[in-house]
Scaffold this motif. Structure first.
Motif, short mmCIF file in Angstrom:
data_model
loop_
_atom_site.label_atom_id
_atom_site.label_comp_id
_atom_site.label_asym_id
_atom_site.label_seq_id
_atom_site.Cartn_x
_atom_site.Cartn_y
_atom_site.Cartn_z
N MET A 136 3.74 31.25 19.49
CA MET A 136 3.32 32.20 18.48
C MET A 136 4.14 33.49 18.60
N LEU A 137 4.41 33.92 19.83
CA LEU A 137 5.19 35.15 20.02
C LEU A 137 6.59 34.98 19.42
N THR A 179 7.50 15.33 29.76
CA THR A 179 8.64 15.47 28.83
C THR A 179 8.58 16.75 28.00
N VAL A 180 7.47 17.49 28.09
CA VAL A 180 7.30 18.66 27.21
C VAL A 180 8.17 19.83 27.70
N ALA A 181 8.96 20.38 26.80
CA ALA A 181 9.67 21.65 26.99
C ALA A 181 10.36 21.75 28.36
N SER A 196 4.36 26.04 32.09
CA SER A 196 3.46 26.82 32.94
C SER A 196 2.66 27.83 32.14
N ALA A 197 3.13 28.20 30.95
CA ALA A 197 2.43 29.20 30.13
C ALA A 197 1.73 28.56 28.93
N GLY A 198 2.35 27.53 28.35
CA GLY A 198 1.80 26.91 27.14
C GLY A 198 0.56 26.09 27.44
N THR A 199 -0.42 26.20 26.57
CA THR A 199 -1.68 25.48 26.77
C THR A 199 -1.79 24.31 25.81
N ILE A 200 -2.64 23.36 26.17
CA ILE A 200 -2.83 22.20 25.30
C ILE A 200 -3.54 22.63 24.01
N GLY A 201 -4.46 23.59 24.14
CA GLY A 201 -5.15 24.09 22.94
C GLY A 201 -4.19 24.79 22.00
N GLY A 202 -3.30 25.61 22.56
CA GLY A 202 -2.31 26.32 21.74
C GLY A 202 -1.36 25.34 21.07
N ASN A 203 -0.99 24.29 21.80
CA ASN A 203 -0.10 23.27 21.26
C ASN A 203 -0.73 22.61 20.04
N CYS A 239 -3.48 23.68 18.22
CA CYS A 239 -3.87 24.62 17.16
C CYS A 239 -2.67 25.12 16.36
N PHE A 240 -1.51 25.22 17.01
CA PHE A 240 -0.31 25.65 16.29
C PHE A 240 0.11 24.57 15.29
N ALA A 241 -0.12 23.30 15.65
CA ALA A 241 0.18 22.15 14.78
C ALA A 241 1.63 22.14 14.30
N GLU A 272 15.62 21.85 21.17
CA GLU A 272 14.61 22.24 22.14
C GLU A 272 13.33 21.42 21.98
N ARG A 273 12.94 21.26 20.74
CA ARG A 273 11.72 20.50 20.45
C ARG A 273 12.08 19.06 20.05
N PRO A 274 11.13 18.13 20.20
CA PRO A 274 11.47 16.73 19.93
C PRO A 274 11.80 16.46 18.46
C1 LIG Z 1 11.25 26.62 24.04
C2 LIG Z 1 10.04 25.80 23.71
C3 LIG Z 1 10.12 24.42 23.80
C4 LIG Z 1 8.98 23.64 23.50
N1 LIG Z 1 9.08 22.29 23.57
C5 LIG Z 1 8.00 21.53 23.32
C6 LIG Z 1 8.05 20.12 23.42
O1 LIG Z 1 9.06 19.52 23.79
N2 LIG Z 1 6.92 19.42 23.13
C7 LIG Z 1 5.75 20.04 22.76
O2 LIG Z 1 4.75 19.37 22.52
N3 LIG Z 1 5.68 21.38 22.67
C8 LIG Z 1 6.75 22.14 22.94
N4 LIG Z 1 6.65 23.49 22.86
C9 LIG Z 1 5.33 24.10 22.56
C10 LIG Z 1 4.66 24.60 23.85
O3 LIG Z 1 4.58 23.54 24.75
C11 LIG Z 1 3.23 25.19 23.71
O4 LIG Z 1 2.27 24.15 23.68
C12 LIG Z 1 3.03 25.94 22.48
O5 LIG Z 1 4.09 26.88 22.38
C13 LIG Z 1 1.67 26.68 22.51
O6 LIG Z 1 1.75 27.73 23.43
P1 LIG Z 1 0.51 28.65 23.78
O7 LIG Z 1 -0.53 27.88 24.50
O8 LIG Z 1 1.08 29.85 24.48
O9 LIG Z 1 -0.12 29.03 22.40
P2 LIG Z 1 0.14 30.32 21.52
O10 LIG Z 1 1.57 30.39 21.15
O11 LIG Z 1 -0.48 31.49 22.18
O12 LIG Z 1 -0.75 29.96 20.26
C14 LIG Z 1 -0.31 29.09 19.25
C15 LIG Z 1 -1.29 29.19 18.06
O13 LIG Z 1 -2.51 28.55 18.40
C16 LIG Z 1 -3.61 29.47 18.36
N5 LIG Z 1 -4.43 29.16 19.51
C17 LIG Z 1 -4.04 29.05 20.81
N6 LIG Z 1 -5.06 28.64 21.58
C18 LIG Z 1 -6.12 28.48 20.76
C19 LIG Z 1 -7.48 28.05 20.96
N7 LIG Z 1 -7.95 27.69 22.16
N8 LIG Z 1 -8.30 28.02 19.89
C20 LIG Z 1 -7.85 28.37 18.66
N9 LIG Z 1 -6.58 28.78 18.41
C21 LIG Z 1 -5.73 28.82 19.44
C22 LIG Z 1 -2.99 30.87 18.41
O14 LIG Z 1 -3.79 31.80 17.74
C23 LIG Z 1 -1.68 30.63 17.69
O15 LIG Z 1 -1.86 30.66 16.30
C24 LIG Z 1 7.77 24.28 23.13
C25 LIG Z 1 7.71 25.69 23.04
C26 LIG Z 1 8.82 26.44 23.33
C27 LIG Z 1 8.70 27.93 23.25
#
Ligand SMILES: Cc1cc2nc3c(=O)[nH]c(=O)nc-3n(C[C@H](O)[C@H](O)[C@H](O)COP(=O)(O)OP(=O)(O)OC[C@H]3O[C@@H](n4cnc5c(N)ncnc54)[C@H](O)[C@@H]3O)c2cc1C
Length: 259
Positions: A1-2, A66-68, A74-81, A83-85, A156-158
C-alpha cells in the motif's frame, strides 16, 4: 500500500497501522473444527515457518517460500495480501482450491465469507470499508489428497501461478476430486472447473496419458489481457503448459506418503 501511496495512486489523510494490534497473528490448528487458522496479521515469513502449517498444510509453506523476498515476507501479512487483492499474488490461488474462508469484523458485527466470494476483481473484494479481516480458515486436506503450486514470473510479482489438488478414491485408483486454480492471468484467482471435470474420474495413469487434452480446457476459464507480463495469447498458452506440469507433478506426489 505504501508503494501505491508513493506513486500517488492512493491518498489518505489518516492511516491506522493494524500491525500493532495484538493477538491477530496466531497460526494454529484447531483440532475441534479440524481447521488451520491464520491470523490476518501473520506475516508470510511466519506462515512459512509455522509448525502447524508444516503439519497440516505443507503446501502453504511451499507457496509462501516463493513469495517476494525476505524483507517483504517479514513485513507483509497474509491479511494485507488478500485485502489488497492485487491479481499478481500467490496465496489466494491456493486458498481458492482449499475452499478457505475469511473472517471479517466490522462495526455491525462479524461474518465469514468464502474466499471465492471475497475476491471480486483486481484490487476489489467484498470487504466493506468498516470491516477488518481478522482470520483465514482453511479446512482439512485429507490423506488421499496431494497438491502442488507452480509459479512463473519475469518481474517482481508473479506472472502466473497454478495450484492443483487431487484426491484419489478410497481404492487409490481414480481421481475422486480435483481442485485446480490459476492466479495472475485473470483479475482474480480462478478455479478451472472444466479442467477439474476432465480430471475427475480418470485413473492417475489415464490422467498422465491425457494431460494435453485436460490442460487445454484451461483456456475456457480465462480471458487474459495483454500487459507488461506478456500478451494474452502467451498467457493462455502458459496457463495450459503450467496446468499440465502441475497435474503431472501432483500425480508424482501420490508415490510419496506426505500429504
Ligand atoms: C517487492 C514486492 C514483491 C512482492 N511479491 C509478491 C509475490 O511474489 N507474491 C505475493 O503473493 N505477494 C507479493 N507481494 C505482496 C506482499 O507479499 C504483501 O502481502 C502485500 O504487499 C501486503 O502487505 P501488507 O501486509 O504490508 O499490507 P498493506 O500494504 O499494509 O495493506 C494492503 C491493503 O490491505 C488493507 N489491509 C491490510 N490488512 C488488512 C486487514 N487485516 N483487514 C482489512 N484490510 C487490510 C490495507 O488497508 C491496504 O489497503 C510483493 C510485494 C512487494 C512490495
Amino acid at each position: 500500500m505504501l508503494l501505491a501511496m508513493k506513486e500517488g495512486l492512493l491518498r489518505y489523510t489518516e492511516l491506522i497501522d493494524l500491525k500493532t494490534v495484538p493477538g491477530l497473528d496466531g497460526i494454529v490448528y484447531d483440532a475441534a473444527t479440524k481447521t488451520l487458522r491464520l491470523g490476518a496479521l501473520a506475516t508470510h515469513a511466519a506462515i512459512e515457518r509455522a509448525p502447524a502449517v508444516a503439519q497440516h498444510l505443507p503446501l502453504l509453506a511451499e507457496v509462501e517460500r516463493t513469495v517476494a523476498n525476505i524483507r517483504v515476507k517479514s513485513a507483509g501479512t497474509i491479511g494485507g495480501n488478500l485485502c489488497f487483492a492485487e491479481p499478481h499474488a500467490d496465496p489466494g490461488t491456493l486458498f481458492v482450491t482449499c475452499d478457505a474462508s475469511v473472517r471479517l469484523e466490522g462495526t455491525t458485527g462479524g461474518r465469514d465469507v468464502s474466499i471465492d466470494d471475497f475476491f471480486l476483481g483486481a484490487y476489489e473484494t467484498s470487504r466493506e470499508p468498516h470491516e477488518v479481516m481478522t482470520e483465514i480458515r482453511i479446512p482439512p486436506v485429507g490423506p488421499r489428497t496431494r497438491g502442488v503450486y507452480l509459479k512463473f514470473g519475469i518481474h517482481e510479482r508473479p506472472t502466473l501461478g497454478v495450484a492443483a489438488l487431487l484426491t484419489l478414491d478410497p481404492d487409490r485408483d481414480a481421481v475422486a476430486d480435483a481442485r485446480i486454480a490459476v492466479g495472475c492471468v485473470n483479475p482474480r484467482p480462478t478455479r478451472l472447473r472444466e479442467v477439474e471435470d476432465r480430471a475427475r474420474g480418470r485413473t492417475v495413469a489415464e490422467l498422465l496419458r491425457t494431460l494435453a487434452e485436460v490442460g487445454a480446457a484451461s483456456a475456457q476459464a480465462i480471458s487474459p489481457v495483454s500487459d507488461l507480463h506478456g500478451s494474452a495469447d502467451y498467457k493462455m498458452e502458459m496457463t495450459a503448459v503450467f496446468v499440465r506440469r502441475a497435474l503431472r507433478a501432483v500425480c508424482g506426489r501420490f508415490e510419496r506418503p506426505a500429504a
